[in-house]
Write a protein that holds these residues in place. Sequence first.
Motif, PDB file in Angstrom:
ATOM      1  N   GLU A 202      12.600  -0.817  -2.401  1.00  0.00           N
ATOM      2  CA  GLU A 202      12.605  -1.463  -3.718  1.00  0.00           C
ATOM      3  C   GLU A 202      11.299  -2.186  -4.038  1.00  0.00           C
ATOM      4  O   GLU A 202      10.898  -2.296  -5.189  1.00  0.00           O
ATOM      5  CB  GLU A 202      13.795  -2.426  -3.815  1.00  0.00           C
ATOM      6  N   LYS A 203      10.611  -2.693  -3.017  1.00  0.00           N
ATOM      7  CA  LYS A 203       9.372  -3.450  -3.248  1.00  0.00           C
ATOM      8  C   LYS A 203       8.213  -2.571  -3.702  1.00  0.00           C
ATOM      9  O   LYS A 203       7.207  -3.062  -4.191  1.00  0.00           O
ATOM     10  CB  LYS A 203       8.970  -4.210  -1.977  1.00  0.00           C
ATOM     11  N   TYR A 204       8.351  -1.259  -3.526  1.00  0.00           N
ATOM     12  CA  TYR A 204       7.264  -0.331  -3.862  1.00  0.00           C
ATOM     13  C   TYR A 204       7.452   0.229  -5.267  1.00  0.00           C
ATOM     14  O   TYR A 204       8.563   0.316  -5.778  1.00  0.00           O
ATOM     15  CB  TYR A 204       7.210   0.818  -2.851  1.00  0.00           C
ATOM     16  N   ASN A 205       6.344   0.629  -5.878  1.00  0.00           N
ATOM     17  CA  ASN A 205       6.415   1.273  -7.199  1.00  0.00           C
ATOM     18  C   ASN A 205       7.287   2.522  -7.126  1.00  0.00           C
ATOM     19  O   ASN A 205       7.313   3.203  -6.099  1.00  0.00           O
ATOM     20  CB  ASN A 205       5.021   1.670  -7.685  1.00  0.00           C
ATOM     21  N   ASP A 206       7.972   2.831  -8.222  1.00  0.00           N
ATOM     22  CA  ASP A 206       8.817   4.033  -8.235  1.00  0.00           C
ATOM     23  C   ASP A 206       7.980   5.294  -8.076  1.00  0.00           C
ATOM     24  O   ASP A 206       8.423   6.280  -7.497  1.00  0.00           O
ATOM     25  CB  ASP A 206       9.639   4.105  -9.526  1.00  0.00           C
ATOM     26  N   LYS A 207       6.778   5.269  -8.622  1.00  0.00           N
ATOM     27  CA  LYS A 207       5.881   6.409  -8.466  1.00  0.00           C
ATOM     28  C   LYS A 207       4.886   6.104  -7.349  1.00  0.00           C
ATOM     29  O   LYS A 207       3.971   5.295  -7.532  1.00  0.00           O
ATOM     30  CB  LYS A 207       5.153   6.697  -9.781  1.00  0.00           C
ATOM     31  N   PHE A 208       5.094   6.729  -6.212  1.00  0.00           N
ATOM     32  CA  PHE A 208       4.223   6.517  -5.062  1.00  0.00           C
ATOM     33  C   PHE A 208       2.893   7.235  -5.281  1.00  0.00           C
ATOM     34  O   PHE A 208       2.861   8.442  -5.460  1.00  0.00           O
ATOM     35  CB  PHE A 208       4.878   7.063  -3.788  1.00  0.00           C
ATOM     36  N   ASP A 209       1.802   6.480  -5.222  1.00  0.00           N
ATOM     37  CA  ASP A 209       0.475   7.089  -5.233  1.00  0.00           C
ATOM     38  C   ASP A 209      -0.155   6.883  -3.855  1.00  0.00           C
ATOM     39  O   ASP A 209       0.512   6.448  -2.911  1.00  0.00           O
ATOM     40  CB  ASP A 209      -0.393   6.505  -6.353  1.00  0.00           C
ATOM     41  N   PHE A 210      -1.442   7.168  -3.726  1.00  0.00           N
ATOM     42  CA  PHE A 210      -2.125   7.070  -2.438  1.00  0.00           C
ATOM     43  C   PHE A 210      -2.021   5.660  -1.859  1.00  0.00           C
ATOM     44  O   PHE A 210      -1.687   5.480  -0.679  1.00  0.00           O
ATOM     45  CB  PHE A 210      -3.594   7.471  -2.612  1.00  0.00           C
ATOM     46  N   ASN A 211      -2.277   4.632  -2.687  1.00  0.00           N
ATOM     47  CA  ASN A 211      -2.221   3.254  -2.200  1.00  0.00           C
ATOM     48  C   ASN A 211      -0.816   2.842  -1.799  1.00  0.00           C
ATOM     49  O   ASN A 211      -0.618   2.169  -0.779  1.00  0.00           O
ATOM     50  CB  ASN A 211      -2.765   2.294  -3.269  1.00  0.00           C
ATOM     51  N   GLU A 212       0.151   3.240  -2.605  1.00  0.00           N
ATOM     52  CA  GLU A 212       1.541   2.853  -2.325  1.00  0.00           C
ATOM     53  C   GLU A 212       2.028   3.493  -1.024  1.00  0.00           C
ATOM     54  O   GLU A 212       2.723   2.863  -0.219  1.00  0.00           O
ATOM     55  CB  GLU A 212       2.421   3.275  -3.500  1.00  0.00           C
ATOM     56  N   LEU A 213       1.659   4.749  -0.811  1.00  0.00           N
ATOM     57  CA  LEU A 213       2.000   5.437   0.444  1.00  0.00           C
ATOM     58  C   LEU A 213       1.413   4.708   1.651  1.00  0.00           C
ATOM     59  O   LEU A 213       2.077   4.513   2.670  1.00  0.00           O
ATOM     60  CB  LEU A 213       1.442   6.864   0.426  1.00  0.00           C
ATOM     61  N   ASN A 214       0.151   4.293   1.514  1.00  0.00           N
ATOM     62  CA  ASN A 214      -0.496   3.595   2.620  1.00  0.00           C
ATOM     63  C   ASN A 214       0.107   2.220   2.854  1.00  0.00           C
ATOM     64  O   ASN A 214       0.199   1.760   3.996  1.00  0.00           O
ATOM     65  CB  ASN A 214      -2.003   3.503   2.381  1.00  0.00           C
ATOM     66  N   LYS A 215       0.549   1.551   1.790  1.00  0.00           N
ATOM     67  CA  LYS A 215       1.235   0.261   1.957  1.00  0.00           C
ATOM     68  C   LYS A 215       2.532   0.450   2.747  1.00  0.00           C
ATOM     69  O   LYS A 215       2.869  -0.365   3.611  1.00  0.00           O
ATOM     70  CB  LYS A 215       1.523  -0.371   0.596  1.00  0.00           C
ATOM     71  N   LEU A 216       3.264   1.518   2.440  1.00  0.00           N
ATOM     72  CA  LEU A 216       4.480   1.829   3.199  1.00  0.00           C
ATOM     73  C   LEU A 216       4.141   2.039   4.669  1.00  0.00           C
ATOM     74  O   LEU A 216       4.817   1.499   5.560  1.00  0.00           O
ATOM     75  CB  LEU A 216       5.138   3.086   2.623  1.00  0.00           C
ATOM     76  N   ALA A 217       3.083   2.797   4.937  1.00  0.00           N
ATOM     77  CA  ALA A 217       2.674   3.054   6.324  1.00  0.00           C
ATOM     78  C   ALA A 217       2.263   1.764   7.023  1.00  0.00           C
ATOM     79  O   ALA A 217       2.632   1.519   8.181  1.00  0.00           O
ATOM     80  CB  ALA A 217       1.531   4.061   6.344  1.00  0.00           C
ATOM     81  N   ILE A 218       1.510   0.919   6.327  1.00  0.00           N
ATOM     82  CA  ILE A 218       1.060  -0.353   6.908  1.00  0.00           C
ATOM     83  C   ILE A 218       2.251  -1.235   7.265  1.00  0.00           C
ATOM     84  O   ILE A 218       2.322  -1.804   8.365  1.00  0.00           O
ATOM     85  CB  ILE A 218       0.114  -1.081   5.928  1.00  0.00           C
ATOM     86  N   ASP A 219       3.210  -1.335   6.348  1.00  0.00           N
ATOM     87  CA  ASP A 219       4.368  -2.209   6.563  1.00  0.00           C
ATOM     88  C   ASP A 219       5.161  -1.843   7.810  1.00  0.00           C
ATOM     89  O   ASP A 219       5.723  -2.717   8.473  1.00  0.00           O
ATOM     90  CB  ASP A 219       5.294  -2.170   5.341  1.00  0.00           C
ATOM     91  N   TYR A 220       5.223  -0.561   8.128  1.00  0.00           N
ATOM     92  CA  TYR A 220       6.077  -0.117   9.237  1.00  0.00           C
ATOM     93  C   TYR A 220       5.280   0.288  10.481  1.00  0.00           C
ATOM     94  O   TYR A 220       5.863   0.785  11.437  1.00  0.00           O
ATOM     95  CB  TYR A 220       6.982   1.024   8.771  1.00  0.00           C
ATOM     96  N   SER A 221       3.966   0.067  10.465  1.00  0.00           N
ATOM     97  CA  SER A 221       3.143   0.363  11.641  1.00  0.00           C
ATOM     98  C   SER A 221       2.957  -0.893  12.492  1.00  0.00           C
ATOM     99  O   SER A 221       3.071  -2.020  12.001  1.00  0.00           O
ATOM    100  CB  SER A 221       1.763   0.888  11.217  1.00  0.00           C
ATOM    101  N   ASP A 222       2.652  -0.676  13.766  1.00  0.00           N
ATOM    102  CA  ASP A 222       2.370  -1.797  14.670  1.00  0.00           C
ATOM    103  C   ASP A 222       0.893  -2.168  14.658  1.00  0.00           C
ATOM    104  O   ASP A 222       0.527  -3.285  15.039  1.00  0.00           O
ATOM    105  CB  ASP A 222       2.796  -1.433  16.094  1.00  0.00           C
ATOM    106  N   GLY A 223       0.037  -1.253  14.250  1.00  0.00           N
ATOM    107  CA  GLY A 223      -1.390  -1.521  14.191  1.00  0.00           C
ATOM    108  C   GLY A 223      -2.073  -0.564  13.233  1.00  0.00           C
ATOM    109  O   GLY A 223      -1.583   0.543  12.995  1.00  0.00           O
TER     110      GLY A 223
END
Length: 267
Positions: A202-223
């Motif tokens: 829900e915190k992410y934009n409904d339309k995932f672009d390059f930045n939004e995808l990377n934010k998702l990856a950052i949030d769930y990565s350990d490093g």
Amino acid sequence: MAKKILFINQETIPYVPETELATMGKKVPQTIQEKGHEIRTFMPKWGNINERRGQLHEVIRLSGMNLIINDTDHPLIIKVATIVQTRVQVYFIDNDDYFSKRQMIMDENGEDYTDNGERAIFFARGVLETVKKLRWIPDVIHCQGWMSAVVPFYIKTAYQEEPSYANTKVVTSLFTKSLNSNLGENFKQCLEFKEAKAELLEKYNDKFDFNELNKLAIDYSDGIIEADKEVSADLLKYVKDNKKPLLRYPGEEFGDAYEAFYDQLGE
């Protein structure tokens, strides 16, 4: 101590044309393998890959599974080849609809494919299911390229109870922008799988672009690794704001820095 490291790459030379991403897709696994670690490497079987020249062949015992994405069954085909001069073995995720009959990210007219989101989901789940079948338990999963950006989310949700991934650390490399359009209206819906619920998005934009995808990856990565010199300042700020361990761009001689970063995350 030697680690088991799974590389999930968007591109790898010599199978696709040379880009920064494709170069690192080859160099990072090769460098880490030469340092004595055990690796596995995956990438999509893009339609522009010459199977005969690359000496790809299907791995029958790993193929044959169906993945349901957007309410449609998609057969998963696994192929394998070896980069001769490096002895790095590469597994390819293949499917006629998503990969074999297509170019890479863009079509013949230079337009991003409208179902790139579904392709990324199929790729991510295909890799994670295949690694389970291999009965190989990675200490670290290293994602390179936005095509692998949903892997950290799945590892920490849908696959968190899987013995193969319960103790795995996830690293995401950030690169220069390489996706021009967004992934469409239904990406969040397609992403749902087991514990990977839509409400988590829900915190992410409904339309995932390059930045939004990377934010998702950052949030769930350990490093996070700054993998080239042109990474978006906004994404690097997002990493810092979320207090994620960050390896700043280490230059072309990255091997020792990457190895130390993997060790740091395992402590």
